[in-house]
Design an enzyme around this catalytic site. Structure first.
Site, PDB file in Angstrom:
ATOM      1  N   ARG A   8       0.841  -1.196   0.000  1.00 51.82           N
ATOM      2  CA  ARG A   8       0.000   0.000   0.000  1.00 51.82           C
ATOM      3  C   ARG A   8       0.877   1.247   0.000  1.00 51.82           C
ATOM      4  O   ARG A   8       1.892   1.304   0.693  1.00 51.82           O
ATOM      5  CB  ARG A   8      -0.894   0.053   1.245  1.00 51.82           C
ATOM      6  CG  ARG A   8      -1.793   1.290   1.300  1.00 51.82           C
ATOM      7  CD  ARG A   8      -2.567   1.366   2.615  1.00 51.82           C
ATOM      8  NE  ARG A   8      -1.668   1.496   3.748  1.00 51.82           N
ATOM      9  CZ  ARG A   8      -1.081   2.620   4.136  1.00 51.82           C
ATOM     10  NH1 ARG A   8      -1.287   3.741   3.444  1.00 51.82           N
ATOM     11  NH2 ARG A   8      -0.276   2.649   5.176  1.00 51.82           N
ATOM     12  N   VAL A   9       0.468   2.235  -0.809  1.00 48.40           N
ATOM     13  CA  VAL A   9       1.058   3.574  -0.749  1.00 48.40           C
ATOM     14  C   VAL A   9      -0.074   4.555  -0.470  1.00 48.40           C
ATOM     15  O   VAL A   9      -1.221   4.322  -0.850  1.00 48.40           O
ATOM     16  CB  VAL A   9       1.790   3.947  -2.056  1.00 48.40           C
ATOM     17  CG1 VAL A   9       3.056   3.129  -2.224  1.00 48.40           C
ATOM     18  CG2 VAL A   9       0.874   3.778  -3.266  1.00 48.40           C
ATOM     19  N   SER A  10       0.254   5.657   0.199  1.00 49.97           N
ATOM     20  CA  SER A  10      -0.789   6.598   0.623  1.00 49.97           C
ATOM     21  C   SER A  10      -1.261   7.500  -0.502  1.00 49.97           C
ATOM     22  O   SER A  10      -2.431   7.880  -0.556  1.00 49.97           O
ATOM     23  CB  SER A  10      -0.281   7.454   1.786  1.00 49.97           C
ATOM     24  OG  SER A  10       0.016   6.636   2.902  1.00 49.97           O
ATOM     25  N   THR A  11      -0.366   7.876  -1.420  1.00 49.08           N
ATOM     26  CA  THR A  11      -0.727   8.773  -2.515  1.00 49.08           C
ATOM     27  C   THR A  11      -0.169   8.241  -3.820  1.00 49.08           C
ATOM     28  O   THR A  11       0.759   7.414  -3.837  1.00 49.08           O
ATOM     29  CB  THR A  11      -0.173  10.192  -2.287  1.00 49.08           C
ATOM     30  OG1 THR A  11       1.250  10.159  -2.380  1.00 49.08           O
ATOM     31  CG2 THR A  11      -0.581  10.724  -0.916  1.00 49.08           C
ATOM     32  N   GLN A  14       3.664   8.375  -4.495  1.00 45.21           N
ATOM     33  CA  GLN A  14       4.598   7.453  -3.855  1.00 45.21           C
ATOM     34  C   GLN A  14       4.835   6.233  -4.731  1.00 45.21           C
ATOM     35  O   GLN A  14       3.930   5.756  -5.421  1.00 45.21           O
ATOM     36  CB  GLN A  14       4.069   7.028  -2.484  1.00 45.21           C
ATOM     37  CG  GLN A  14       3.976   8.183  -1.493  1.00 45.21           C
ATOM     38  CD  GLN A  14       3.409   7.752  -0.153  1.00 45.21           C
ATOM     39  OE1 GLN A  14       2.776   6.699  -0.030  1.00 45.21           O
ATOM     40  NE2 GLN A  14       3.624   8.559   0.873  1.00 45.21           N
TER      41      GLN A  14
END
Length: 312
Positions: A8-11, A14
């Site tokens: 998972r990446v937040s944005t 990334q």
């Protein structure tokens, strides 16, 4: 027995390559790796839901770190319990956690608590920084598209009725919605008040005349308060009061003399506006019943804004 991976990446800015590479080194086939672009605070994410639906008893889910799975302790605990109940293993590659062992389950619980603590500390530090910046007059966000002088010019062009909103927007190279957010209409016949923003300090010009808050008597302050304001002819009959805000608080409210023969105008269209002595709360309620501002009322404003019209 199948091994799945999740990252998972937040944005969208990334890069997830580090997580994907780590999962592949841990033995996860490229076709079995799923990932989301979402905040860690969200309990439900499409690709996480998808991989969870594929897991069967005896399978293993691998992630790089616990905070990639979730930053909520409750969500991590519930998810870990559901996986164990279904006979599914959880392997956290970079933190050495394997819930198939007693030690791994204990470490899972401790690190999940730390993951949420880290998130709450980040939020607290961010909020503290924003509060400190606001206290110093910095509100963040984008730089205004129009300067105060441009806003004054745009308002006067609109008030004069000689230009359409589309023409004014083209003149200042902004969109119509942007311009509408800053314009205060008066063509529908509504009255208005002029809000004047001032800082904490007093200053003097070359002629030794104080600008803003004088700290002196009423006669000196009245002379300062009457200084020139950009008010278009079409708006002048509708201007009923001037509200002076000092350091984010209403300092006083003055009624505007409706007799425009007493007004003076320079070649820029700026006016020397005759005003009354400061109104009391009772006088404001009687003369300006729709004005909700009183001396002492907080009136924060955006840094750089010098004045604005408020419809009554």
């Amino acid at each position: 027995m199948t091994v799945y991976g999740y990252y998972r990446v937040s944005t969208a800015d990334q890069n997830p390559d580090h997580q994907i590479d780590a999962l592949q080194r841990a033995g996860v086939a490229a076709g079995n790796i799923f990932g989301d672009t979402a905040s860690g605070a969200k309990a439900s994410r499409p690709e996480l839901d998808r991989v969870l639906s594929l897991l069967n008893s005896g399978d293993t889910l691998k992630i790089t770190r616990l905070d990639r799975l979730s930053r909520s302790v409750q969500h991590l605990i519930n998810l870990g319990a559901d996986l164990r109940a279904a006979g599914i293993g959880l392997h956290v590659v970079e933190q050495g956690i394997d819930t198939s062992t007693m030690e791994g389950r204990a470490m899972f619980g401790m690190l999940s608590v730390l993951a949420e603590l880290q998130r709450e500390l980040i939020i607290a530090n961010t909020n503290d920084g924003l509060a400190a910046a606001r206290a110093r007059g910095r509100v963040g966000g984008r730089r205004p598209k129009l300067t105060q002088r441009q806003l004054d010019q745009a308002q006067k062009m609109y008030d004069d009725g000689t230009h359409t909103v589309e023409e004014i927007a083209q003149t200042f190279h902004v969109s119509r919605p942007t311009l509408y957010r800053h314009l205060t209409a008066h063509h529908d016949g509504r009255d208005c008040a002029l809000i004047v923003y001032r800082g904490k300090t007093t200053k003097t010009d070359a002629g030794n005349r104080r600008l803003g808050e004088t700290g002196a008597g009423e006669q000196v302050q009245l002379d300062t308060d009457r200084k020139w304001w950009p008010i278009a002819p079409g708006r002048r009959p509708h201007l009923k009061a001037i509200v002076y805000v000092a350091a984010g608080t209403v300092a006083r409210v003055r009624a505007v003399d409706p007799d425009q023969s007493k007004w003076r105008e320079d070649d820029r269209g700026y006016c020397d506006v005759p005003v009354s002595a400061p109104l009391t709360d009772l006088q404001i309620a009687q003369q300006l019943p729709s004005l909700q501002l009183r001396p002492g009322t907080p009136r924060p404003h955006t840094r750089g804004k010098l004045r604005e019209f408020l419809l009554l």
